[in-house]
Design an enzyme around this catalytic site. Structure first.
Site, PDB file in Angstrom:
ATOM      1  CG  ASP A 225      11.600   7.044   3.268  1.00 34.02           C
ATOM      2  OD1 ASP A 225      12.425   7.984   3.173  1.00 34.02           O
ATOM      3  OD2 ASP A 225      10.625   6.914   2.502  1.00 34.02           O
ATOM      4  CG  ASN A 230       6.887   8.435   6.203  1.00 30.94           C
ATOM      5  OD1 ASN A 230       7.065   8.889   7.330  1.00 30.94           O
ATOM      6  ND2 ASN A 230       7.873   8.201   5.348  1.00 30.94           N
ATOM      7  CG  ASP A 242       4.298   5.529   2.268  1.00 33.71           C
ATOM      8  OD1 ASP A 242       3.439   4.734   1.845  1.00 33.71           O
ATOM      9  OD2 ASP A 242       4.359   6.717   1.914  1.00 33.71           O
TER      10      ASP A 242
END
Length: 304
Positions: A225, A230, A242
């Site tokens: 992700d 992040n 994260d």
């Protein structure tokens, strides 16, 4: 936004937590827990359940529905209270301070302890429940998936990944976790998307992040992700945070996730720093180099 329940903790009695734990137990089997089952789940008398329900309803720790039957469900505030009580019993933290940030999948607060810590509550399923269930492998094979289960599994996955990676990869040091909550070291830096990098630093910072992804892969994980939202940038370096969507490198879609992470990062840097970071980069070849441990610099993958 979910209310911070830290200020309520001193007012709650052990029996209030028995009631909350009973509702939590019942939610393993159904979305709403029937009122007549709560005495058994909570190990309280029916009269005590009535009293504790009123107290918890007043504090918005549970909610009630009465359409087909009288049923109860934890709110996120109630789930937070259960996690906080566990952290207090373990002496992980002494209290909760100011908010550090709110995101679509989590709320982060300062945690009071012997050193600066951060407390993260996972909120997956609170506003984007169906989307999260489609994306996360740990909810794919269950018929009954509640927001509570989704948030707890996200916290477990994030903590597992950080434990596996720290200290070899620049991630927050994991300290403790319970239910949907994680305690970790508070880290320095500003989110990459909000940072004011000097253009001359851009290519070097991108290389630094990609080397961290290389070390991550070498230790058996893929972030899955990655974006400018992040990564924290500080004078001392970077921190990647994260990790609830992290997958092991033997995942069926591992190559796809790694290539997507690399492409997301390159796209951000090439768009924001077009004179310093080349646009024509073969990101698939770059991802493959990260996977086999041969990455050097993003400039080595400029398409001719």
């Amino acid at each position: 936004m979910v209310r911070n329940v830290a200020g309520d903790m001193a007012e709650l009695a052990p029996e209030d937590f028995y009631l909350l734990s009973g509702v939590e137990q019942g939610m393993r089997f159904s979305e709403w827990v029937r009122r007549d089952k709560l005495p058994d789940y909570a190990d309280l008398t029916p009269e005590e359940v009535d009293y504790r329900l009123d107290r918890c309803l007043d504090r918005e720790l549970v909610q009630r529905k009465t359409i087909q039957y009288e049923g109860y469900q934890l709110t996120f505030e109630g789930y937070d209270a259960l996690a906080l009580r566990t952290f207090a019993e373990r002496e992980t933290i002494d209290g909760v301070g100011s908010p550090l940030g709110f995101g679509k999948e989590g709320d982060v607060y300062e945690a009071q302890s012997f050193k600066p810590l951060a407390l993260k509550y996972h909120r997956e399923g609170y506003t984007n429940f169906r989307e999260v269930n489609r994306e996360r492998e740990y909810t794919a094979d269950r018929n009954h998936v509640s927001w509570m289960y989704t948030a707890r599994k996200a916290a477990e996955r994030e903590y597992e990944a950080m434990e596996a990676l720290y200290p070899d990869v620049s991630v927050p040091r994991p300290v403790d976790h319970n239910r949907h909550a994680i305690v970790m070291d508070k880290f320095d830096g500003v989110e990459l998307a909000r940072s004011t990098l000097e253009p001359a630093q851009a290519a070097a910072v991108l290389d630094l992040i990609l080397r961290e992804l290389e070390k991550t892969y070498d230790r058996g994980w893929i972030h899955a992700d990655m974006s400018e939202h992040n990564v924290a940038v500080a004078e001392s370096g970077i921190t990647i945070f994260d990790w609830p969507q992290a997958v092991p490198v033997d995942h069926a879609n591992a190559d796809e996730f790694l290539a997507r992470d690399v492409a997301n990062l390159h796209r951000y840097f090439a768009r924001k720093y077009p004179h310093e970071v080349p646009r024509g980069v073969d990101t698939d070849a770059l991802a493959a180099a990260i996977a086999d441990g041969s990455f050097g610099s993003v400039r080595d993958f400029t398409e001719k």
